[in-house]
Design a protein around this motif. Structure first.
Motif, mmCIF file in Angstrom:
data_model
loop_
_atom_site.group_PDB
_atom_site.id
_atom_site.type_symbol
_atom_site.label_atom_id
_atom_site.label_comp_id
_atom_site.label_asym_id
_atom_site.label_seq_id
_atom_site.Cartn_x
_atom_site.Cartn_y
_atom_site.Cartn_z
ATOM 1 N N SER A 189 -11.101 -12.478 -3.904
ATOM 2 C CA SER A 189 -10.929 -11.101 -4.357
ATOM 3 C C SER A 189 -10.975 -10.192 -3.123
ATOM 4 C CB SER A 189 -12.008 -10.779 -5.389
ATOM 5 O OG SER A 189 -11.912 -9.454 -5.811
ATOM 6 N N SER A 190 -11.592 -9.050 -3.231
ATOM 7 C CA SER A 190 -11.647 -8.127 -2.091
ATOM 8 C C SER A 190 -12.696 -7.056 -2.336
ATOM 9 C CB SER A 190 -10.286 -7.439 -1.920
ATOM 10 O OG SER A 190 -10.406 -6.325 -1.061
ATOM 11 N N VAL A 191 -13.261 -6.560 -1.252
ATOM 12 C CA VAL A 191 -14.151 -5.408 -1.363
ATOM 13 C C VAL A 191 -13.427 -4.264 -2.092
ATOM 14 C CG1 VAL A 191 -13.484 -4.447 0.908
ATOM 15 C CG2 VAL A 191 -15.703 -3.880 -0.054
ATOM 16 N N ASN A 192 -12.114 -4.216 -1.920
ATOM 17 C CA ASN A 192 -11.375 -3.105 -2.514
ATOM 18 C C ASN A 192 -11.188 -3.250 -4.024
ATOM 19 O OD1 ASN A 192 -11.374 -1.916 -0.068
ATOM 20 N ND2 ASN A 192 -9.283 -2.517 0.490
ATOM 21 N N GLY A 193 -11.417 -4.445 -4.538
ATOM 22 C CA GLY A 193 -11.474 -4.630 -5.992
ATOM 23 C C GLY A 193 -12.800 -4.150 -6.560
ATOM 24 N N LYS A 215 0.802 8.339 -6.397
ATOM 25 C CA LYS A 215 1.859 9.326 -6.677
ATOM 26 C C LYS A 215 3.235 8.806 -6.296
ATOM 27 C CE LYS A 215 0.889 14.017 -6.180
ATOM 28 N NZ LYS A 215 0.522 15.175 -5.358
ATOM 29 N N LYS A 216 3.267 8.036 -5.184
ATOM 30 C CA LYS A 216 4.562 7.584 -4.658
ATOM 31 C C LYS A 216 4.876 6.144 -5.054
ATOM 32 C CE LYS A 216 3.702 9.835 -0.312
ATOM 33 N NZ LYS A 216 3.444 9.434 1.040
ATOM 34 N N MET A 217 3.960 5.478 -5.729
ATOM 35 C CA MET A 217 4.127 4.041 -5.978
ATOM 36 C C MET A 217 5.308 3.763 -6.908
ATOM 37 S SD MET A 217 1.179 1.367 -7.190
ATOM 38 C CE MET A 217 0.135 1.757 -5.790
ATOM 39 N N PRO A 260 -3.469 -10.797 9.824
ATOM 40 C CA PRO A 260 -2.266 -9.959 9.953
ATOM 41 C C PRO A 260 -2.196 -8.866 8.877
ATOM 42 C CG PRO A 260 -1.719 -12.291 10.204
ATOM 43 C CD PRO A 260 -3.165 -12.238 9.813
ATOM 44 N N MET A 261 -2.738 -9.129 7.680
ATOM 45 C CA MET A 261 -2.689 -8.125 6.608
ATOM 46 C C MET A 261 -3.437 -6.857 7.013
ATOM 47 S SD MET A 261 -4.089 -8.458 2.695
ATOM 48 C CE MET A 261 -2.870 -9.464 1.897
ATOM 49 N N VAL A 262 -4.549 -7.028 7.693
ATOM 50 C CA VAL A 262 -5.378 -5.880 8.062
ATOM 51 C C VAL A 262 -4.892 -5.247 9.363
ATOM 52 C CG1 VAL A 262 -7.706 -5.221 8.806
ATOM 53 C CG2 VAL A 262 -7.393 -6.607 6.755
ATOM 54 N N ASP A 275 0.811 -1.217 0.000
ATOM 55 C CA ASP A 275 0.000 0.000 0.000
ATOM 56 C C ASP A 275 0.848 1.272 0.000
ATOM 57 O OD1 ASP A 275 -2.025 -1.817 0.287
ATOM 58 O OD2 ASP A 275 -2.683 -1.147 2.263
ATOM 59 N N THR A 276 0.447 2.168 -0.861
ATOM 60 C CA THR A 276 1.011 3.512 -0.898
ATOM 61 C C THR A 276 0.169 4.309 -1.893
ATOM 62 O OG1 THR A 276 3.014 4.830 -1.255
ATOM 63 C CG2 THR A 276 2.713 2.970 -2.717
ATOM 64 N N THR A 277 0.223 5.609 -1.800
ATOM 65 C CA THR A 277 -0.548 6.387 -2.770
ATOM 66 C C THR A 277 0.082 6.243 -4.163
ATOM 67 O OG1 THR A 277 0.759 8.315 -2.187
ATOM 68 C CG2 THR A 277 -1.373 8.081 -1.091
ATOM 69 N N ASP A 288 -4.690 4.469 13.437
ATOM 70 C CA ASP A 288 -5.655 5.556 13.198
ATOM 71 C C ASP A 288 -6.386 5.351 11.879
ATOM 72 O OD1 ASP A 288 -3.061 6.046 12.008
ATOM 73 O OD2 ASP A 288 -3.736 8.070 11.500
ATOM 74 N N VAL A 289 -5.651 4.812 10.880
ATOM 75 C CA VAL A 289 -6.273 4.573 9.564
ATOM 76 C C VAL A 289 -7.308 3.451 9.692
ATOM 77 C CG1 VAL A 289 -5.836 3.851 7.172
ATOM 78 C CG2 VAL A 289 -4.215 5.373 8.314
ATOM 79 N N LEU A 290 -6.938 2.384 10.412
ATOM 80 C CA LEU A 290 -7.864 1.252 10.574
ATOM 81 C C LEU A 290 -9.118 1.680 11.342
ATOM 82 C CD1 LEU A 290 -8.419 -1.696 9.963
ATOM 83 C CD2 LEU A 290 -7.148 -2.334 12.002
ATOM 84 N N GLY A 329 -12.665 0.131 -4.974
ATOM 85 C CA GLY A 329 -11.479 0.990 -5.124
ATOM 86 C C GLY A 329 -11.104 1.559 -3.772
ATOM 87 N N GLN A 330 -9.830 1.405 -3.392
ATOM 88 C CA GLN A 330 -9.410 1.880 -2.067
ATOM 89 C C GLN A 330 -8.249 2.856 -2.179
ATOM 90 O OE1 GLN A 330 -10.422 1.773 1.106
ATOM 91 N NE2 GLN A 330 -8.553 2.824 1.773
ATOM 92 N N TYR A 331 -8.379 3.967 -1.503
ATOM 93 C CA TYR A 331 -7.289 4.945 -1.390
ATOM 94 C C TYR A 331 -6.020 4.227 -0.915
ATOM 95 C CZ TYR A 331 -5.020 9.313 0.042
ATOM 96 O OH TYR A 331 -4.171 10.366 0.172
ATOM 97 N N GLY A 332 -4.914 4.437 -1.592
ATOM 98 C CA GLY A 332 -3.639 3.810 -1.187
ATOM 99 C C GLY A 332 -3.445 2.412 -1.738
ATOM 100 N N GLN A 333 -4.382 1.956 -2.583
ATOM 101 C CA GLN A 333 -4.302 0.574 -3.093
ATOM 102 C C GLN A 333 -4.618 0.512 -4.595
ATOM 103 O OE1 GLN A 333 -6.823 -1.959 -0.492
ATOM 104 N NE2 GLN A 333 -4.872 -2.861 0.081
ATOM 105 N N VAL A 334 -4.054 1.390 -5.359
ATOM 106 C CA VAL A 334 -4.328 1.342 -6.813
ATOM 107 C C VAL A 334 -3.862 0.003 -7.382
ATOM 108 C CG1 VAL A 334 -3.732 2.362 -9.048
ATOM 109 C CG2 VAL A 334 -4.345 3.831 -7.140
ATOM 110 N N ASN A 335 -2.705 -0.465 -6.924
ATOM 111 C CA ASN A 335 -2.190 -1.766 -7.394
ATOM 112 C C ASN A 335 -3.109 -2.913 -6.965
ATOM 113 O OD1 ASN A 335 -1.524 -1.359 -4.697
ATOM 114 N ND2 ASN A 335 0.672 -1.764 -4.941
ATOM 115 N N TYR A 336 -3.420 -2.977 -5.699
ATOM 116 C CA TYR A 336 -4.223 -4.081 -5.139
ATOM 117 C C TYR A 336 -5.657 -4.061 -5.682
ATOM 118 C CZ TYR A 336 -6.057 -6.999 -1.225
ATOM 119 O OH TYR A 336 -6.631 -7.969 -0.451
ATOM 120 N N SER A 337 -6.259 -2.876 -5.722
ATOM 121 C CA SER A 337 -7.633 -2.775 -6.237
ATOM 122 C C SER A 337 -7.692 -3.219 -7.690
ATOM 123 C CB SER A 337 -8.154 -1.345 -6.108
ATOM 124 O OG SER A 337 -8.220 -0.955 -4.762
#
Ligand code: CAA
Length: 249
Positions: free
Chosen positions: A142-146, A101-103, A192-194, A97-99, A200-202, A149-157
């Motif tokens: 899969s994932s809810v984020n697929g 812009k920084k990935m 463990p992934m979550v 995970d990362t935004t 604070d984010v969680l 779409g999740q902020y910080g997870q463009v790759n994973y989503s």
């Protein structure tokens, strides 16, 4: 050859994969639990086996699902030895995970290799065998984020959304061979992934979940067992959400 149903679960050493193995074993399946090679992962898997005292119904297989060559060398021998395969659960997955812009390219590519390319490498030999048998169930985690779409997870989503396209297309091809292909899209689950997400984010994510809690691994594994079982046999090409209402389609 075993007269039990045989299930192969990838990414079985920890989290949802472990729970899926446990539930399959409880329900009379023989389980092939694959885990990442390497000392630490092998230890986790062995400790788990020792604690569960599951003896002959479970077999560990060190398999780096992101390594196409390694998978294609190891899987045919394992399938040959098993004689049959009834269920495949494509569960192995990673986050970086990362935004956006920084990935870095590596953070993009590693997620694609493990979460998406592995679907080709692992599924094809098993799908072909299931088609020859005239039966099989493939369940892709899969994932809810697929879906949302999740902020910080463009790759994973991206990868998790790709799994859903894969599921539908393969379901279309598998139907005439009585091979059903579905996805389960878990929400935020106590693994463990979550729990690695910054506190604070969680907390802010939990606040947006209508059920106001994480899923348990049992709740996700239950959905997998249902899709693998007798009464799940008329479902194919579907995505079953287990997300506490976080994303309602
Ligand atoms: N929507 C809009 N804006 C958001 C946002 C969101 N969801 N989340 C954060 N932001 C904003 C923040 O408010 C902050 O804004 P300001 O700069 O104006 O204060 C800015 O984006 C930067 O946020 P962070 O401080 O969090 O940035 P960071 O660089 O420290 O961390 C991150 C980025 C690592 C991606 C972090 O936000 C994070 O961990 N997010 C959670 C990602 C996530 O949900 N991962 C799921 C992992 S579990 C999993 O994947 C399993 C599954 O299938 C569900």
């Amino acid at each position: 050859m075993t007269d039990k149903k045989v299930a192969l679960v990838t990414g079985a050493a920890g989290g949802i994969g472990t729970e899926v193995c446990r539930l399959f074993l409880k329900n009379g399946y023989k389980v092939i639990a694959t885990h990442r090679p390497g000392k630490e992962k092998t230890e986790v898997a062995n400790n788990w086996l020792r604690e569960e005292k599951l003896d002959g119904d479970i077999q560990l297989l060190a398999l780096d699902v992101s390594d196409h060559q390694a998978v294609r060398e190891a899987l045919p021998a394992a399938l040959e030895e098993l004689g049959r395969i009834d269920v495949l659960v494509n569960n192995a997955g990673i986050t970086r995970d990362t935004t956006f812009k920084k990935m870095e390219w590596d953070q993009w590519h590693q997620v694609m290799q493990t979460n998406l390319d592995s679907l080709f490498s692992v599924t094809q030999p098993i799908f072909n065998k299931m088609c020859d048998q005239g039966s099989g169930r493939i369940i892709n985690i899969s994932s809810v984020n697929g879906l949302k779409g999740q902020y910080g997870q463009v790759n994973y989503s991206t990868a998790k959304a790709g799994m859903i396209g894969f599921t539908k297309a393969l379901a279309a091809e598998g139907a005439r061979f009585n091979v059903c292909v579905n996805a389960v899209a878990p929400g935020y689950t106590a693994t463990p992934m979550v729990t690695a997400i910054r506190e604070d984010v969680l907390d802010s994510i939990k606040a947006t979940i209508p059920l106001k809690r994480l899923a348990t691994t049992e709740e996700v594994a239950g959905a997998v067992l249902y899709l693998a079982g007798e009464t799940g046999g008329y479902i194919t090409g579907e995505t079953l959400s287990v997300n506490g209402g976080l994303y309602m389609q």
